[in-house]
Motif scaffolding. Structure first.
Motif, PDB file in Angstrom:
ATOM      1  N   SER A 218      -1.378  10.623 -10.777  1.00 26.10           N
ATOM      2  CA  SER A 218      -2.351  10.216  -9.706  1.00 26.10           C
ATOM      3  C   SER A 218      -2.704  11.220  -8.830  1.00 26.10           C
ATOM      4  O   SER A 218      -4.027  11.046  -8.289  1.00 26.10           O
ATOM      5  CB  SER A 218      -1.992   8.859  -8.839  1.00 26.10           C
ATOM      6  OG  SER A 218      -0.921   9.428  -8.144  1.00 26.10           O
ATOM      7  N   SER A 219      -2.059  12.205  -8.456  1.00 24.11           N
ATOM      8  CA  SER A 219      -2.651  13.384  -8.064  1.00 24.11           C
ATOM      9  C   SER A 219      -3.763  14.247  -8.175  1.00 24.11           C
ATOM     10  O   SER A 219      -4.453  14.836  -7.858  1.00 24.11           O
ATOM     11  CB  SER A 219      -1.250  14.204  -7.579  1.00 24.11           C
ATOM     12  OG  SER A 219      -1.118  15.003  -8.779  1.00 24.11           O
ATOM     13  N   TRP A 220      -3.906  13.925  -9.522  1.00 23.70           N
ATOM     14  CA  TRP A 220      -5.034  14.531 -10.396  1.00 23.70           C
ATOM     15  C   TRP A 220      -6.377  13.705 -10.198  1.00 23.70           C
ATOM     16  O   TRP A 220      -7.479  14.212 -10.409  1.00 23.70           O
ATOM     17  CB  TRP A 220      -4.708  14.782 -11.652  1.00 23.70           C
ATOM     18  CG  TRP A 220      -5.658  15.558 -12.641  1.00 23.70           C
ATOM     19  CD1 TRP A 220      -6.074  16.824 -12.321  1.00 23.70           C
ATOM     20  CD2 TRP A 220      -6.414  15.328 -13.640  1.00 23.70           C
ATOM     21  NE1 TRP A 220      -7.015  17.190 -13.305  1.00 23.70           N
ATOM     22  CE2 TRP A 220      -7.263  16.293 -14.178  1.00 23.70           C
ATOM     23  CE3 TRP A 220      -6.629  14.054 -14.710  1.00 23.70           C
ATOM     24  CZ2 TRP A 220      -8.081  16.264 -15.165  1.00 23.70           C
ATOM     25  CZ3 TRP A 220      -7.423  13.863 -15.582  1.00 23.70           C
ATOM     26  CH2 TRP A 220      -8.176  15.131 -16.091  1.00 23.70           C
ATOM     27  N   ASN A 221      -6.153  12.627  -9.569  1.00 23.46           N
ATOM     28  CA  ASN A 221      -7.245  11.745  -9.458  1.00 23.46           C
ATOM     29  C   ASN A 221      -8.128  11.318 -10.325  1.00 23.46           C
ATOM     30  O   ASN A 221      -9.404  11.470 -10.555  1.00 23.46           O
ATOM     31  CB  ASN A 221      -8.101  12.183  -8.298  1.00 23.46           C
ATOM     32  CG  ASN A 221      -9.211  11.122  -7.689  1.00 23.46           C
ATOM     33  OD1 ASN A 221      -8.605  10.317  -7.693  1.00 23.46           O
ATOM     34  ND2 ASN A 221     -10.071  11.613  -7.087  1.00 23.46           N
ATOM     35  N   PRO A 222      -7.490  10.767 -11.656  1.00 27.26           N
ATOM     36  CA  PRO A 222      -8.253  10.299 -12.752  1.00 27.26           C
ATOM     37  C   PRO A 222      -8.852   9.282 -12.799  1.00 27.26           C
ATOM     38  O   PRO A 222      -8.896   8.517 -11.826  1.00 27.26           O
ATOM     39  CB  PRO A 222      -6.919  10.442 -13.798  1.00 27.26           C
ATOM     40  CG  PRO A 222      -5.718   9.933 -13.303  1.00 27.26           C
ATOM     41  CD  PRO A 222      -5.991  10.490 -11.796  1.00 27.26           C
ATOM     42  N   ASP A 223     -10.016   9.140 -13.555  1.00 25.16           N
ATOM     43  CA  ASP A 223     -10.861   7.769 -13.689  1.00 25.16           C
ATOM     44  C   ASP A 223     -10.123   6.726 -14.394  1.00 25.16           C
ATOM     45  O   ASP A 223     -10.239   5.581 -14.170  1.00 25.16           O
ATOM     46  CB  ASP A 223     -12.185   8.074 -14.292  1.00 25.16           C
ATOM     47  CG  ASP A 223     -12.996   8.935 -13.176  1.00 25.16           C
ATOM     48  OD1 ASP A 223     -12.838   8.922 -12.240  1.00 25.16           O
ATOM     49  OD2 ASP A 223     -13.497  10.086 -13.942  1.00 25.16           O
ATOM     50  N   GLY A 224      -9.114   6.958 -15.267  1.00 23.19           N
ATOM     51  CA  GLY A 224      -8.502   6.120 -16.257  1.00 23.19           C
ATOM     52  C   GLY A 224      -7.115   6.656 -16.748  1.00 23.19           C
ATOM     53  O   GLY A 224      -7.055   8.054 -16.761  1.00 23.19           O
ATOM     54  N   TYR A 225      -6.154   5.845 -17.125  1.00 26.23           N
ATOM     55  CA  TYR A 225      -5.114   6.328 -17.884  1.00 26.23           C
ATOM     56  C   TYR A 225      -5.073   5.819 -19.253  1.00 26.23           C
ATOM     57  O   TYR A 225      -5.349   4.759 -19.544  1.00 26.23           O
ATOM     58  CB  TYR A 225      -3.926   5.687 -16.863  1.00 26.23           C
ATOM     59  CG  TYR A 225      -3.691   6.266 -15.250  1.00 26.23           C
ATOM     60  CD1 TYR A 225      -2.996   7.108 -15.074  1.00 26.23           C
ATOM     61  CD2 TYR A 225      -4.626   5.660 -14.541  1.00 26.23           C
ATOM     62  CE1 TYR A 225      -2.859   7.665 -13.658  1.00 26.23           C
ATOM     63  CE2 TYR A 225      -4.514   6.296 -13.257  1.00 26.23           C
ATOM     64  CZ  TYR A 225      -3.864   7.184 -12.679  1.00 26.23           C
ATOM     65  OH  TYR A 225      -3.739   7.583 -11.640  1.00 26.23           O
ATOM     66  N   PHE A 226      -4.262   6.881 -20.128  1.00 27.37           N
ATOM     67  CA  PHE A 226      -3.992   6.399 -21.271  1.00 27.37           C
ATOM     68  C   PHE A 226      -2.470   6.450 -21.813  1.00 27.37           C
ATOM     69  O   PHE A 226      -1.836   7.528 -20.990  1.00 27.37           O
ATOM     70  CB  PHE A 226      -4.849   7.198 -22.426  1.00 27.37           C
ATOM     71  CG  PHE A 226      -4.680   7.066 -23.712  1.00 27.37           C
ATOM     72  CD1 PHE A 226      -5.080   6.080 -24.373  1.00 27.37           C
ATOM     73  CD2 PHE A 226      -3.853   7.959 -24.281  1.00 27.37           C
ATOM     74  CE1 PHE A 226      -5.012   5.798 -25.681  1.00 27.37           C
ATOM     75  CE2 PHE A 226      -3.775   7.730 -25.696  1.00 27.37           C
ATOM     76  CZ  PHE A 226      -4.017   6.585 -26.582  1.00 27.37           C
TER      77      PHE A 226
END
Length: 370
Positions: A218-226
């Motif tokens: 989450s520290s990379w601040n993604p828009d989605g997770y896979f």
């Protein structure tokens, strides 16, 4: 035309059954693993390099293997992941303009023990009847008792954690860093074509090791997770299960394929089980229960999500079902931005009926950003 003096070889199953064959090439040796079969007519190179097959002795049901050689761009990981190859007819000669190695050369490059001239029809029928089991292929044809003892010490696939064997050691990036969407992907055996499918949908992907925490992702601040495909039993993957729980709790867009699908189920308290002999091929029929449409799909899994457990869970619903045996082929959460499928929509190898699932993932991301 090349002619070979062929060494004798055997396949010994853990129940003592023996199938006879001959060594492919000159890579003598012994290899252990769970015996599994794939019914695909093409795509052997992608199958052999799929991390989901780590630790398995692959039986190819197609009568001819190797006839179109290999091509460096048609790999799903950087090396062969199967433990060994068992086939009927092996083609030392091949014909395809863009091939850069014969299959024999490709197998030798990765020191893979492979045998042919096996009665694969009888072998597959035996597995269907008696179930997947550990086995050994070897050129030590006069050492049956020794091989039996060695085979008895190989652990069962049930309870076996293998994601750590195939996952990246360090994070890496795929795609255009200026892409519209950022995807954090957990590598528990990820295939290159999954990453290609995400990248061509305007995604920049950061691929993380199997034991990455939610805080790190989450520290990379993604828009989605896979959550990716991968080998082995999902239950020992407690780090991945805890990661999925936190992603779901925070209601981030989440998509899982194969092992990732099972991880999402376990994160919701839905159990999984080891199948009798698994689904492995590129013509498996699936019904989308939301649209009512049928799909022909690529599948590769020896574990599955329990239908009974899922149907008793009020937070999750079945979205896809396998038409051959009614196993769970897809699920989604009712009140969270999360869905997954048991099969392989990246179709490498296989049909492209299910590629829309990547588009659905992007749509979920768009909605969450709106």
């Amino acid at each position: 035309m090349k002619y070979h003096v062929r060494k004798k070889a055997i396949l010994l199953l853990e129940d003592g059954t023996i199938f006879h064959g001959k060594l492919i090439g000159d890579q003598e040796g012994t290899s252990f693993g769970e015996v599994a079969f794939n019914t695909g007519m093409t795509g052997y190179q992608e199958i052999f390099t799929d991390p989901s097959y780590y630790g398995q002795l692959m039986v190819t049901t197609n009568a001819h293997i190797g006839n179109y050689g290999t091509f460096s761009e048609e790999i799903e990981s950087e090396s062969i992941k199967i433990a060994g190859l068992i086939c009927k007819n092996f083609s030392y000669n091949y014909s395809r303009v863009k091939s850069d190695l014969s299959l024999e050369e490709f197998l030798k490059k990765f020191n893979l023990v492979a045998i042919s001239d096996v009665d694969t029809r009888a072998l597959v029928s035996y597995i269907r009847e008696n179930g997947a089991m550990n086995a050994v292929i070897s050129t030590r044809v006069d050492e049956i008792n020794t091989l039996k003892k060695e085979l008895s010490e190989i652990p069962d696939m049930a309870g076996l954690e293998l994601a750590s064997k195939v996952s990246t050691k360090e994070p890496y990036f795929v795609g255009d860093e200026n892409a519209t969407y950022k995807i954090a992907a957990l590598d528990i055996g990820i295939k290159k074509n999954i990453l290609r499918n995400l990248a061509k949908r305007d995604c920049y992907i950061k691929v993380f090791p199997y034991n990455t925490t939610y805080q790190e992702m989450s520290s990379w601040n993604p828009d989605g997770y896979f959550l990716s495909n991968g080998p082995g039993d999902p239950e020992p993957l407690t780090d991945a299960i805890n990661l999925a729980k936190e992603i779901i709790e925070n209601d981030h867009p989440l998509f899982g394929i194969c092992l990732g699908h099972q991880i999402i189920a376990l994160a919701n308290g839905v159990s999984t089980f080891k199948m009798h002999h698994g689904h492995r091929g590129i013509n498996h029929p699936v019904k989308n229960l939301i649209t009512g449409k049928g799909e022909i799909t690529s599948q590769n899994h020896g574990f599955a999500v329990s239908r009974e457990s899922l149907e008793s869970n009020g937070e999750v619903e079945i979205t896809h079902t396998h038409l051959n045996d009614n196993t769970v082929a897809g699920l989604k959460m009712k009140n969270k931005n999360c869905f997954s499928v048991q099969y392989h929509p990246e179709a490498s190898p296989g049909p492209h009926d299910a590629s829309y699932l990547f588009d659905d993932f992007i749509e979920n991301i768009k909605k969450s950003k709106a």
